[in-house]
Design a protein around this motif. Structure first.
Motif, PDB file in Angstrom:
ATOM      1  N   TYR A  68       7.191  -8.952  -6.053  1.00 30.68           N
ATOM      2  CA  TYR A  68       8.336  -8.225  -6.593  1.00 30.68           C
ATOM      3  C   TYR A  68       8.855  -7.140  -5.647  1.00 30.68           C
ATOM      4  CZ  TYR A  68       7.129 -10.459 -11.022  1.00 30.68           C
ATOM      5  OH  TYR A  68       6.861 -11.375 -11.999  1.00 30.68           O
ATOM      6  N   TYR A  69       7.955  -6.505  -4.893  1.00 31.39           N
ATOM      7  CA  TYR A  69       8.349  -5.377  -4.044  1.00 31.39           C
ATOM      8  C   TYR A  69       8.168  -5.645  -2.553  1.00 31.39           C
ATOM      9  CZ  TYR A  69       7.760  -3.229  -8.628  1.00 31.39           C
ATOM     10  OH  TYR A  69       7.831  -2.962  -9.964  1.00 31.39           O
ATOM     11  N   GLY A  70       7.532  -6.733  -2.200  1.00 26.74           N
ATOM     12  CA  GLY A  70       7.376  -7.072  -0.791  1.00 26.74           C
ATOM     13  C   GLY A  70       6.229  -6.390  -0.096  1.00 26.74           C
ATOM     14  N   GLU A  71       5.457  -5.565  -0.782  1.00 27.02           N
ATOM     15  CA  GLU A  71       4.286  -4.914  -0.200  1.00 27.02           C
ATOM     16  C   GLU A  71       3.267  -4.645  -1.292  1.00 27.02           C
ATOM     17  OE1 GLU A  71       5.521  -1.291   1.559  1.00 27.02           O
ATOM     18  OE2 GLU A  71       5.984  -0.303  -0.341  1.00 27.02           O
ATOM     19  N   ILE A  72       2.066  -4.356  -0.867  1.00 24.64           N
ATOM     20  CA  ILE A  72       0.963  -4.137  -1.796  1.00 24.64           C
ATOM     21  C   ILE A  72       0.452  -2.714  -1.619  1.00 24.64           C
ATOM     22  CG2 ILE A  72      -1.363  -4.847  -2.459  1.00 24.64           C
ATOM     23  CD1 ILE A  72      -0.703  -7.637  -1.557  1.00 24.64           C
ATOM     24  N   HIS A  73       0.224  -2.061  -2.734  1.00 24.69           N
ATOM     25  CA  HIS A  73      -0.329  -0.711  -2.717  1.00 24.69           C
ATOM     26  C   HIS A  73      -1.581  -0.683  -3.585  1.00 24.69           C
ATOM     27  CE1 HIS A  73      -0.238   3.666  -2.256  1.00 24.69           C
ATOM     28  NE2 HIS A  73      -0.596   3.717  -3.532  1.00 24.69           N
ATOM     29  N   MET A  74      -2.700  -0.259  -3.003  1.00 23.62           N
ATOM     30  CA  MET A  74      -3.957  -0.185  -3.751  1.00 23.62           C
ATOM     31  C   MET A  74      -3.927   0.989  -4.719  1.00 23.62           C
ATOM     32  SD  MET A  74      -7.015  -1.048  -1.067  1.00 23.62           S
ATOM     33  CE  MET A  74      -6.503   0.228   0.087  1.00 23.62           C
ATOM     34  N   LYS A  75      -4.392   0.747  -5.928  1.00 25.82           N
ATOM     35  CA  LYS A  75      -4.492   1.814  -6.898  1.00 25.82           C
ATOM     36  C   LYS A  75      -5.712   2.679  -6.616  1.00 25.82           C
ATOM     37  CE  LYS A  75      -2.112  -0.554 -10.674  1.00 25.82           C
ATOM     38  NZ  LYS A  75      -2.201  -1.010 -12.086  1.00 25.82           N
ATOM     39  N   ARG A  76      -5.651   3.908  -7.098  1.00 28.17           N
ATOM     40  CA  ARG A  76      -6.764   4.829  -6.903  1.00 28.17           C
ATOM     41  C   ARG A  76      -7.998   4.325  -7.655  1.00 28.17           C
ATOM     42  NH1 ARG A  76      -6.743  10.050  -5.288  1.00 28.17           N
ATOM     43  NH2 ARG A  76      -4.464  10.099  -5.485  1.00 28.17           N
ATOM     44  N   GLY A  77      -9.131   4.395  -7.010  1.00 27.31           N
ATOM     45  CA  GLY A  77     -10.385   3.964  -7.622  1.00 27.31           C
ATOM     46  C   GLY A  77     -10.823   2.575  -7.235  1.00 27.31           C
ATOM     47  N   ILE A  78      -9.981   1.816  -6.557  1.00 25.59           N
ATOM     48  CA  ILE A  78     -10.355   0.466  -6.116  1.00 25.59           C
ATOM     49  C   ILE A  78     -10.961   0.550  -4.720  1.00 25.59           C
ATOM     50  CG2 ILE A  78      -9.498  -1.842  -5.555  1.00 25.59           C
ATOM     51  CD1 ILE A  78      -7.353  -1.515  -7.614  1.00 25.59           C
ATOM     52  N   CYS A  79     -12.101  -0.076  -4.550  1.00 23.29           N
ATOM     53  CA  CYS A  79     -12.747  -0.077  -3.237  1.00 23.29           C
ATOM     54  C   CYS A  79     -11.896  -0.867  -2.247  1.00 23.29           C
ATOM     55  CB  CYS A  79     -14.140  -0.688  -3.341  1.00 23.29           C
ATOM     56  SG  CYS A  79     -14.982  -0.878  -1.743  1.00 23.29           S
ATOM     57  N   PHE A 103      -9.073 -17.623 -13.546  1.00 25.17           N
ATOM     58  CA  PHE A 103      -9.643 -17.056 -12.324  1.00 25.17           C
ATOM     59  C   PHE A 103     -10.636 -15.969 -12.709  1.00 25.17           C
ATOM     60  CE2 PHE A 103      -5.521 -18.673 -11.063  1.00 25.17           C
ATOM     61  CZ  PHE A 103      -5.785 -19.288  -9.852  1.00 25.17           C
ATOM     62  N   ASP A 104     -11.824 -16.083 -12.175  1.00 18.25           N
ATOM     63  CA  ASP A 104     -12.856 -15.068 -12.415  1.00 18.25           C
ATOM     64  C   ASP A 104     -12.720 -13.969 -11.343  1.00 18.25           C
ATOM     65  OD1 ASP A 104     -14.980 -13.657 -13.364  1.00 18.25           O
ATOM     66  OD2 ASP A 104     -16.520 -15.001 -12.560  1.00 18.25           O
ATOM     67  N   ARG A 105     -11.638 -13.205 -11.459  1.00 17.78           N
ATOM     68  CA  ARG A 105     -11.340 -12.149 -10.498  1.00 17.78           C
ATOM     69  C   ARG A 105     -11.086 -10.827 -11.239  1.00 17.78           C
ATOM     70  NH1 ARG A 105     -13.141 -14.352  -6.087  1.00 17.78           N
ATOM     71  NH2 ARG A 105     -12.194 -12.590  -4.997  1.00 17.78           N
ATOM     72  N   ASP A 106     -10.913  -9.774 -10.458  1.00 18.83           N
ATOM     73  CA  ASP A 106     -10.686  -8.445 -11.024  1.00 18.83           C
ATOM     74  C   ASP A 106      -9.242  -8.332 -11.504  1.00 18.83           C
ATOM     75  OD1 ASP A 106     -10.726  -5.819 -11.738  1.00 18.83           O
ATOM     76  OD2 ASP A 106     -10.892  -5.011  -9.708  1.00 18.83           O
ATOM     77  N   PRO A 107      -9.017  -8.092 -12.798  1.00 13.84           N
ATOM     78  CA  PRO A 107      -7.631  -8.005 -13.278  1.00 13.84           C
ATOM     79  C   PRO A 107      -6.886  -6.780 -12.760  1.00 13.84           C
ATOM     80  CG  PRO A 107      -9.190  -7.497 -15.039  1.00 13.84           C
ATOM     81  CD  PRO A 107      -9.993  -8.001 -13.893  1.00 13.84           C
ATOM     82  N   GLU A 108      -7.601  -5.664 -12.518  1.00 13.34           N
ATOM     83  CA  GLU A 108      -6.934  -4.469 -11.998  1.00 13.34           C
ATOM     84  C   GLU A 108      -6.442  -4.695 -10.575  1.00 13.34           C
ATOM     85  OE1 GLU A 108      -6.163  -1.789 -13.659  1.00 13.34           O
ATOM     86  OE2 GLU A 108      -7.048  -2.641 -15.472  1.00 13.34           O
ATOM     87  N   ALA A 109      -7.249  -5.370  -9.772  1.00 11.39           N
ATOM     88  CA  ALA A 109      -6.818  -5.677  -8.412  1.00 11.39           C
ATOM     89  C   ALA A 109      -5.670  -6.675  -8.413  1.00 11.39           C
ATOM     90  CB  ALA A 109      -7.993  -6.227  -7.595  1.00 11.39           C
ATOM     91  N   PHE A 110      -5.666  -7.587  -9.404  1.00  7.11           N
ATOM     92  CA  PHE A 110      -4.591  -8.580  -9.458  1.00  7.11           C
ATOM     93  C   PHE A 110      -3.240  -7.936  -9.760  1.00  7.11           C
ATOM     94  CE2 PHE A 110      -2.058 -11.827 -11.683  1.00  7.11           C
ATOM     95  CZ  PHE A 110      -2.052 -12.804 -10.700  1.00  7.11           C
ATOM     96  N   LYS A 111      -3.247  -6.841 -10.519  1.00  2.25           N
ATOM     97  CA  LYS A 111      -1.998  -6.127 -10.773  1.00  2.25           C
ATOM     98  C   LYS A 111      -1.368  -5.651  -9.469  1.00  2.25           C
ATOM     99  CE  LYS A 111      -3.411  -4.503 -15.359  1.00  2.25           C
ATOM    100  NZ  LYS A 111      -3.690  -3.310 -16.198  1.00  2.25           N
ATOM    101  N   CYS A 112      -2.207  -5.240  -8.527  1.00  3.20           N
ATOM    102  CA  CYS A 112      -1.688  -4.826  -7.217  1.00  3.20           C
ATOM    103  C   CYS A 112      -1.231  -6.034  -6.404  1.00  3.20           C
ATOM    104  CB  CYS A 112      -2.763  -4.051  -6.457  1.00  3.20           C
ATOM    105  SG  CYS A 112      -3.400  -2.604  -7.318  1.00  3.20           S
ATOM    106  N   ILE A 113      -1.935  -7.147  -6.554  1.00  3.45           N
ATOM    107  CA  ILE A 113      -1.578  -8.354  -5.803  1.00  3.45           C
ATOM    108  C   ILE A 113      -0.186  -8.842  -6.212  1.00  3.45           C
ATOM    109  CG2 ILE A 113      -2.185 -10.767  -5.408  1.00  3.45           C
ATOM    110  CD1 ILE A 113      -4.046  -8.858  -3.987  1.00  3.45           C
ATOM    111  N   VAL A 114       0.122  -8.798  -7.509  1.00  4.89           N
ATOM    112  CA  VAL A 114       1.400  -9.304  -8.012  1.00  4.89           C
ATOM    113  C   VAL A 114       2.572  -8.480  -7.480  1.00  4.89           C
ATOM    114  CG1 VAL A 114       2.739  -9.728 -10.118  1.00  4.89           C
ATOM    115  CG2 VAL A 114       0.320 -10.297 -10.043  1.00  4.89           C
ATOM    116  N   GLU A 115       2.302  -7.208  -7.112  1.00  5.04           N
ATOM    117  CA  GLU A 115       3.385  -6.366  -6.604  1.00  5.04           C
ATOM    118  C   GLU A 115       4.022  -6.951  -5.348  1.00  5.04           C
ATOM    119  OE1 GLU A 115       1.934  -2.486  -5.971  1.00  5.04           O
ATOM    120  OE2 GLU A 115       1.690  -2.003  -8.104  1.00  5.04           O
ATOM    121  N   LEU A 116       3.286  -7.750  -4.594  1.00  2.00           N
ATOM    122  CA  LEU A 116       3.843  -8.352  -3.383  1.00  2.00           C
ATOM    123  C   LEU A 116       5.071  -9.194  -3.697  1.00  2.00           C
ATOM    124  CD1 LEU A 116       3.674  -9.182  -0.358  1.00  2.00           C
ATOM    125  CD2 LEU A 116       2.132 -11.021  -1.090  1.00  2.00           C
TER     126      LEU A 116
END
Length: 499
Positions: free
Chosen positions: A92-103, A77-90
């Protein structure tokens, strides 16, 4: 068909084994291993659709990912790996939290790609997303205003176009050079009028009338008349050209403009009735009050000062803190004035004759002014004064910091929005020029030679040179942006500044 790697796990007794599908994904060069039972917790998402890819054809797999390696069973996948780390949290934790610095806007696009709804976003991230969306809407509105100021409405009639041109001339200093000159002249007239009003009160510069009363110097009256004439013409032209005259008349700054010119004409009308009317005590007091109202014209400077406008907006956003400050001061004034009166009433030379009269002492003490006209004379009264002084300092200092923060945040936000709007206008100009260049390739080759010019144009169109100029619809052609399409590009152009 394509094979998916499966790992066998034994249960706690070691008697049975179960198979769990392993999904290997490569996100922007970062490899991760995910498990099918975890991904199946949200079967509607794109990652969950990868679990059963062994039963799908090559075309179906290609529609789910950018590339697939059947030998290693790896999805690319030609996607942002930092954003994908937040996507995977869904998963495991049932919700998504954006990291600081991501638009937030870019992250919402990532969520749309992975087929995840915005409802899974954390509440704090939703509020941040709402703020960014409001900022983008404001940028789009500013771009719309700039475009209208530059080009006008092509569907309007001749009278409407003249009215709009007059409105831009009087209200939009940045729209043209004549409008900027008029804004500077208005600023100069405001300063001259304010200086004349102050200088006219100096006794050495006043003259005596036939009855021996001091009046303003005739030269100053002439200057004042010229300034009032300018203010009157300016107000009438702005009123005539205003697209919404009721909103114009009820605007706070326009009310101040009206109050700045009204006293002159009221005094002029009263003077025309003759000396008999002017000799009445009530009329003289009214004339004096109207002359004092000329102070309101100094607020006209706010129309030409972005700093004063920012300060006004920051104070509006800090009404809660200001109310808290007034509440602290009100409670303190009532409390310490009552204590001061109680402790000082038995002193023979007391200056505290009543609790309402003690309010004045409490105010000047808590605000650390201390004129000295009212002061305690007993020991308990002085102790009360010391405590009220300390409480006043604390009460004033506590709400000041949030007010300053609101001013700094609002000022920085205005600077970012102005920069983003100007940047979007520049991008639109570049897109328009590129559209013209592509529409006439023969002319370009004739002027700059085919080989050199074609290579320069193609390099300008590459994503690495100007990434913000990429067509949001995925096409390669750059058409001249219209009013509607420009606002769609405002989002992508302003993401750089918001993030």
């Amino acid at each position: 068909m394509w094979g998916i790697q499966r790992t066998r796990y034994a249960d706690c007794n070691g008697s049975e084994a179960s198979e769990v599908a392993e999904i290997v994904v490569n996100i922007g060069g970062v490899k991760q291993v995910l498990y099918g039972d975890v991904l199946n917790r949200y079967p509607e998402t794109r990652l969950a659709e990868l679990v059963d890819c062994s039963l799908k054809s090559h075309e179906e797999i290609s529609s789910l990912c950018d590339d697939y390696d059947p030998d290693t069973a790896e999805f690319y996948f030609d996607r942002d790996p930092e954003a994908f780390k937040c996507i995977v949290e869904l998963y495991y934790y049932g919700e998504i939290h954006m990291k600081r610095g991501i638009c937030p806007i870019c992250f919402m696009k990532e969520m749309d790609f992975w087929k995840i709804g915005a409802d899974f976003l954390d509440e704090c991230c939703k509020s941040h997303l709402k703020e960014v969306q409001d900022e983008l809407a404001e940028i789009a509105e500013r771009v719309r205003t700039i475009l209208v100021d530059r080009e006008g409405d092509p569907s309007a009639g001749a009278c409407q176009r003249f009215q709009a041109s007059l409105w831009r001339l009087m209200e939009k200093p940045e729209s043209s050079v004549p409008a900027h000159v008029i804004a500077i002249l208005s600023f100069i007239f405001i300063l001259i009028s304010s200086v004349v009003m102050c200088v006219g009160t100096i006794p050495e510069l006043q003259v005596e009338d036939s009855e021996g009363n001091l009046t303003e110097h005739p030269t100053l009256e002439v200057i004042e008349t010229v300034c009032i004439g300018w203010f009157t013409i300016e107000y009438l032209l702005r009123l005539i050209s205003s697209p919404n005259k009721i909103k114009f008349a009820l605007s706070f700054m326009n009310i101040i403009d009206f109050m700045a010119i009204t006293p002159f004409f009221v005094v002029l009308i009263l003077t025309s009735f003759g000396a008999g009317v002017m000799e009445l005590a009530n009329v003289q007091q009214a004339v004096q009050a109207l002359r004092i109202m000329r102070i309101a014209r100094i607020f006209k400077l706010a129309r030409h000062s972005s700093g004063l406008q920012t300060l006004t907006s920051a104070l509006k956003s800090s009404l809660k803190e200001l109310g808290l400050l007034l509440m602290y001061m009100g409670v303190g004034v009532f409390l310490f004035s009552a204590l001061g009166y109680t402790m000082e009433q038995n002193h023979p030379d007391t200056l505290f004759t009543s609790i309402p009269q003690s309010f004045w002492w409490a105010v000047i003490t808590m605000t650390t002014v201390g004129y000295g006209d009212v002061y305690p004379k007993t020991t308990l009264g002085r102790c009360n004064a010391a405590i009220s002084f300390l409480c006043g300092v604390i009460a004033i200092a506590l709400p000041i910091h949030p007010i300053i923060n609101n001013f700094v945040l609002f000022y920085n936000k205005q600077q970012v929005l102005e920069t983003a709007a100007k940047h979007e206008i520049e991008l639109m100009a570049l897109r328009s020029s590129e559209g013209e260049l592509r529409a006439a390739p023969e002319h370009h080759e004739h002027v700059c030679s085919a080989g050199v010019w074609d290579s320069s144009v193609s390099s300008c169109h590459s994503d690495t040179y100007l990434p913000l100029l990429k067509d949001p619809r995925g096409g390669s052609s750059m058409q001249t942006p219209s009013m509607e399409t420009s606002f769609e590009s405002t989002t992508e152009a302003s993401e750089y500044f918001i993030s």
